[in-house]
Every structure is written in structure tokens, then in C-alpha cells.
Scaffold this active site. Structure first.
Site, PDB file in Angstrom:
ATOM      1  N   ASP A 201       0.835  -1.196   0.000  1.00  8.88           N
ATOM      2  CA  ASP A 201       0.000   0.000   0.000  1.00  8.88           C
ATOM      3  C   ASP A 201       0.878   1.257   0.000  1.00  8.88           C
ATOM      4  O   ASP A 201       1.891   1.328   0.695  1.00  8.88           O
ATOM      5  CB  ASP A 201      -0.877  -0.016   1.260  1.00  8.88           C
ATOM      6  CG  ASP A 201      -1.902   1.083   1.297  1.00  8.88           C
ATOM      7  OD1 ASP A 201      -2.735   1.141   0.387  1.00  8.88           O
ATOM      8  OD2 ASP A 201      -1.877   1.887   2.244  1.00  8.88           O
ATOM      9  N   GLU A 253      14.745 -15.428  -0.786  1.00 12.10           N
ATOM     10  CA  GLU A 253      15.209 -16.539   0.041  1.00 12.10           C
ATOM     11  C   GLU A 253      14.180 -17.673   0.087  1.00 12.10           C
ATOM     12  O   GLU A 253      14.511 -18.803   0.484  1.00 12.10           O
ATOM     13  CB  GLU A 253      15.471 -16.061   1.467  1.00 12.10           C
ATOM     14  CG  GLU A 253      16.602 -15.057   1.604  1.00 12.10           C
ATOM     15  CD  GLU A 253      16.673 -14.496   3.021  1.00 12.10           C
ATOM     16  OE1 GLU A 253      15.950 -15.014   3.904  1.00 12.10           O
ATOM     17  OE2 GLU A 253      17.426 -13.534   3.239  1.00 12.10           O
TER      18      GLU A 253
END
Length: 535
Positions: A201, A253
Site C-alpha cells: 500500500d 530466500e
């Protein structure tokens, strides 16, 4: 490294606004179990992923975009176990799950902000937010909230805090290492629970120009940045990119292609493309496309520029026509071309041509879904839902309504709970008649059970289009414009939209696969219709 085979490069992602999607317990508020129960609808529709607007603990001053705890679920929507079950059920259906992340500001009921108020000026707790001294009883600068009024609120001890949105949404200080570390941990919390990404956002707003220089240009709700004007000190600062590079490292990751999606009202297009460079975010909403008028030269210009600038950074374009912040496109397109952008529609406002709006919306959707890249759908658009344009003002909850002095109706009209069953209480939204916003009487005609299996219905149009889009690889294709009309080739398909008042001919030998409305008796394409044809 550009991942050309990544799922998100051509995904169709469906936005769920949790409070308005499905209510499992009859309290009039949508919830996570309700969403989970309706996931088969999204599978049948043919989307690839679901994006959930905020469901975190919140006082709900801005419908959950005022987050009090980023690691929980508001009791309105269920509990953390319900989120886990939703993610698992979605994955079982082959659907990815993207959740909203609100990093520009917290709720004023967040434990950090309560601690900041209690600790007082000069404290480490206040350094997590943007507190400043005013001058002579006046705010530190002239900045305005995008919801209207000053962007500064005075505390009892005389200092002021910045809130670019509602007074209940204090802006975080992203120069503070504690803030940066906290959000890296929040990312890991949800990634560990299996989410496939984050819609970020106000992605262009985290970093403010250090001097907090005065800014007198007018603000408006989701108004974006005027590319012809001076750069505003609160939007699109260079420092945001360092933040997103650190976030990208965390996501990389994890297995499975986790994604970051920018809600960034940034112009010009080459500035927006910087958010989707290979080591930053994966997607950014194409708001210039959403805002483009129903006019061929404007749409072609946006399409060409979007594809060009995103190609320079190895990114795909992310198309969108509606979301929880804008008037639904089935209503916007029912006004004369060139009508100024509206921030909500009330009963006293000029009303749209509903039939024309839906006709154009269906054509616009087929045009959008034929473009290469990713596409976002907003809940209910597959039903052809219009804005609730006659809602009584007494029901409005959007803070923009009050903070603008009732100058802006706000966003409630696009957030009305969905109709699933025409003859059920609350049109099947929940087991009772309760609905947190009033549903108009016309909702029955849009209900899902009135459209499934009905040839020519908007739901069947969407379902068929999504199937053909996947079958023909349109999201991985390219645009080759054709001479003589608004038409392009994408792979083996011709896509033609008729913006003129008169029917137009299809090329000889074209075999129509899908049309947003029936062709005329001579096989020509009527006005405000899009056709997908095989050549």
C-alpha cells in the site's frame, strides 16, 4: 536476474475485499471463513491468485488500512488459524495468495504509537514516527492529507505528527532502523505462513524529503503525481528503492516465486518502471491504464508506453480496471467520454447510463485480458457489478467523506457486499439480512446464481475469456497493431475493439472465438464491442 518463466508474469489475480466478499456467521461483515468457502468460485472462474485486502487487527477507521497489529487477524474476520486454513485451501486449489501490507503508516492504536505518545518529545519511541514542533501554534508545514484537511495533528504536549491519510494513520519514519527491521520481520512472519506475496500500500510514500519543505499543490484522493509539476516532497522519493531492494532479498530466500506488488501512483511511466527493476518489486499497478478514457488514441498511447518502459527493465505490465479505491469501471464507462474523474457517486449526482456502462465494461475487460502481462480483477466485476450510486449518505464510512467536508462521496460505493444468490438473505452474502453497507435492490439481477450457465452473462464472458487467455498464451505474447481500426495481433488471435458509432467489418476469414456482445446480422462488430478472432 529476470525470471521469464515466473508465474506472476502473466497471472490473473483476483482482489478480495474481505469485509464484502462472503460472511460466514451472519454478522453482516465478511470474514476469512467466508472467503475460504467461496474459493471454489475463483477456481472455476479461472484466476491464478487471490489478493486479500487487510484483515489485520484494526480500529477500522479506514477499513483496515489503519493496522494495529501486523501479525494477527481482526476478530471481525476470524483468527490466525482461519488465515492459515485459507492459505492452505487456496494452495490446494492451485491458487496463490497475496496479502496486503501497509508500511507507510500504522493505526494510532498500534502499540508503537501509544508508546510514542506516552514517552514524549525527543524519545526513541517518537523517532519511529514523524513528530515535529510547530511554529506559533501552526503545523510544521503546509502539507495536506489526501483525505482532506491538514496532514498534521497536534498532540497534548504541543508536538505534531504527520498523517498523509486519516488522523488515525500516523506516518512511520522510514529513516529509523527499527522501522526497517520490524517490516523485514513482518515479511518473514507471513512468508513463513505460506503467503505468495504482498501488495504494498502507498508504495511510493514511505520516504519523505528530509527538509519537509512546504508544499502548496492541492492533494486529492489517489491523485497521483502531476508529471508536469515540481516533484512533491512526500511521494516517489529516491530512498524507497533501497527499502524494496532489501525486501526483495528476503522474498528471494523463499521458494515458489514470492512477489511484491506496488500500489504506486507515480508518473511519468518511466518513473513507475523503476519500482519493477530486476532487484526490486515484481509488479506495479498500471493506474494510467485504469484512468485512460474510453477513446482509442488514449488507450493505444498508454498501452504502447506501458509495454515499452516495462520492457526496458525486463518487467511485464500489470493491467487493472477496477479496485476498492475507484468507481467501478461498469459505472465510470457509463458517463460521457471525457467526464472528469469522480471520487464516488451519490444519489444527487448525475447518474450513469447503466446499460452503456456495462456494455463498455465488458468490451474493456476483453481488451485488457488480451494484453500481454498480468491482470488484476476486482471482486464482483465478473458479475458486471456497477457502483452503488444511490447509497444514502448516512451509511458512508469512508473517512474521505467527512474529511473532505462532504465534497467527496468516497469509496463506499465500490465496496458493497457481493450478491451470490438472488433470492437469499443479503443476496447470499451471508446467512442473514445483515450487510455492513446497504445492498441496492438491483443486486438480484447480478447474483452469481442468475449468471452461471447462462450464455452471454458477464460471469460466463469472464470465465470463457480467462480460459482462452490461458489456452492462447496471451499473457506471454506481444502486441502487433493492425492498420485501419483499433486492432492488434497477439499470437494467433486478432483483438478488435470498435470505438466508433458504426459497425465495422472483421478481416476476411476471421473466426470469432469470443465477443463482448453479439455481432450484428451481417457479422460486423457493433459499437463498444471487443472481439477475439482467430485468423
Amino acid at each position: 536476474m529476470v525470471h521469464t518463466d515466473a508465474w506472476w508474469r502473466d497471472a490473473v489475480i483476483y482482489q478480495v475485499y474481505p469485509r464484502s466478499f462472503a460472511d460466514s456467521d451472519g454478522d453482516g461483515m465478511g470474514d476469512l471463513p467466508g472467503i475460504t468457502g467461496r474459493l471454489p468460485h475463483l477456481k472455476e472462474l479461472g484466476v491464478d491468485a487471490v489478493w486479500l485486502s487487510p484483515f489485520y487487527p484494526s480500529p477500522q477507521h479506514d477499513a483496515g488500512y489503519d493496522v494495529a497489529d501486523y501479525r494477527g487477524v481482526d476478530p471481525l474476520f476470524g483468527e490466525l488459524g482461519d488465515a492459515d486454513k485459507l492459505i492452505a485451501e487456496a494452495h490446494g486449489l492451485g491458487l496463490k495468495v497475496i496479502v496486503d501490507l501497509v508500511p507507510n503508516h500504522t493505526s494510532n492504536e498500534h502499540e508503537w504509537f501509544r508508546a510514542a505518545l506516552a514517552a514524549g518529545p525527543g524519545s526513541p519511541e517518537r523517532e519511529r514516527y514523524i513528530f515535529r514542533d510547530g511554529t506559533g501554534g501552526e503545523p510544521p508545514n503546509s502539507w495536506q492529507s489526501v483525505f482532506g484537511g491538514s496532514a498534521w495533528e497536534r498532540t497534548p504536549d504541543g508536538q505534531w505528527y504527520l498523517h498523509l491519510f486519516d488522523v488515525s494513520q500516523p506516518d512511520l519514519n522510514w529513516d529509523n532502523p527499527e522501522v526497517r527491521a520490524e517490516f523485514l520481520d513482518i515479511l518473514r512472519f507471513w512468508l513463513d505462513r505460506g503467503v505468495d506475496g504482498f501488495r504494498v500500500d502507498v508504495a511510493h510514500g514511505l520516504v519523505k524529503e528530509a527538509s519537509l519543505a512546504d508544499w502548496t499543490q492541492p492533494s486529492q484522493i489517489l491523485g497521483g503525481i502531476d508529471p508536469a509539476g515540481p516533484p512533491p516532497p512526500m511521494w516517489d522519493q529516491e530512498g524507497v528503492h533501497e527499502i524494496y531492494r532489501s525486501w526483495r532479498q528476503v522474498l528471494d530466500e523463499y521458494p515458489g516465486g514470492r512477489v511484491l506488488v506496488a500500489e504506486a501512483w507515480v508518473a511519468p511511466a518511466d518513473r513507475l518502471a523503476r519500482y519493477v527493476r530486476p532487484d526490486e518489486m515484481h509488479q506495479a499497478f498500471n493506474f494510467p491504464y485504469l484512468e485512460a478514457p474510453w477513446e482509442p488514441s488514449a488507450l493505444r498511447a498508454v498501452i504502447d508506453e506501458s509495454l515499452e518502459v516495462n520492457n526496458t527493465v525486463g518487467a511485464t505490465t500489470t493491467w487493472v480496471l477496477s479496485n476498492h479505491d475507484v468507481v467501478r469501471h461498469a459505472t465510470r464507462l457509463g458517463y460521457p467520454v471525457g467526464t472528469p474523474r469522480m471520487h464516488g457517486v451519490g444519489a444527487e449526482d448525475p447518474q450513469p447510463d447503466t446499460a452503456l456502462g456495462l456494455r463498455r465494461a465488458r468490451a474493456a475487460t476483453l481488451l485488457m485480458l488480451a494484453l500481454p502481462g498480468s491482470a488484476y480483477l476486482y471482486q464482483g466485476e465478473e458479475l458486471g457489478l456497477p457502483e452503488h450510486t444511490t447509497m444514502a449518505d448516512e451509511f458512508r464510512e469512508d473517512p474521505a467523506w467527512e474529511r473532505s467536508g462532504h465534497a467527496e462521496r468516497g469509496r463506499d460505493g465500490c465496496r458493497v457486499p457481493l450478491p451470490w444468490e438472488a433470492d437469499a438473505p443479503s443476496y447470499g452474502f451471508g446467512p442473514t439480512d445483515s450487510s455492513w453497507l446497504p445492498q441496492p435492490a438491483t443486486w438480484a439481477e447480478y447474483a452469481l446464481d442468475r449468471q452461471q450457465g447462462v450464455a452471454g452473462s458477464t460471469w460466463e464472458l469472464y470465465r470463457t475469456a480467462l480460459g482462452l487467455r490461458r489456452e492462447h498464451g496471451l499473457g506471454r505474447g506481444s502486441v502487433t497493431w493492425q492498420d485501419g481500426s483499433f486492432a492488434f495481433r497477439n499470437g494467433d488471435l486478432l483483438v478488435l475493439t470498435n470505438f466508433t458509432a458504426e459497425p465495422v467489418e472483421l478481416p476476411a476469414g476471421a473466426r470469432v472465438l469470443l465477443s463482448s456482445e453479439p455481432l450484428d446480422g451481417d457479422g460486423r462488430v457493433p459499437a463498444d464491442v471487443t472481439v477475439w478472432a482467430h485468423l
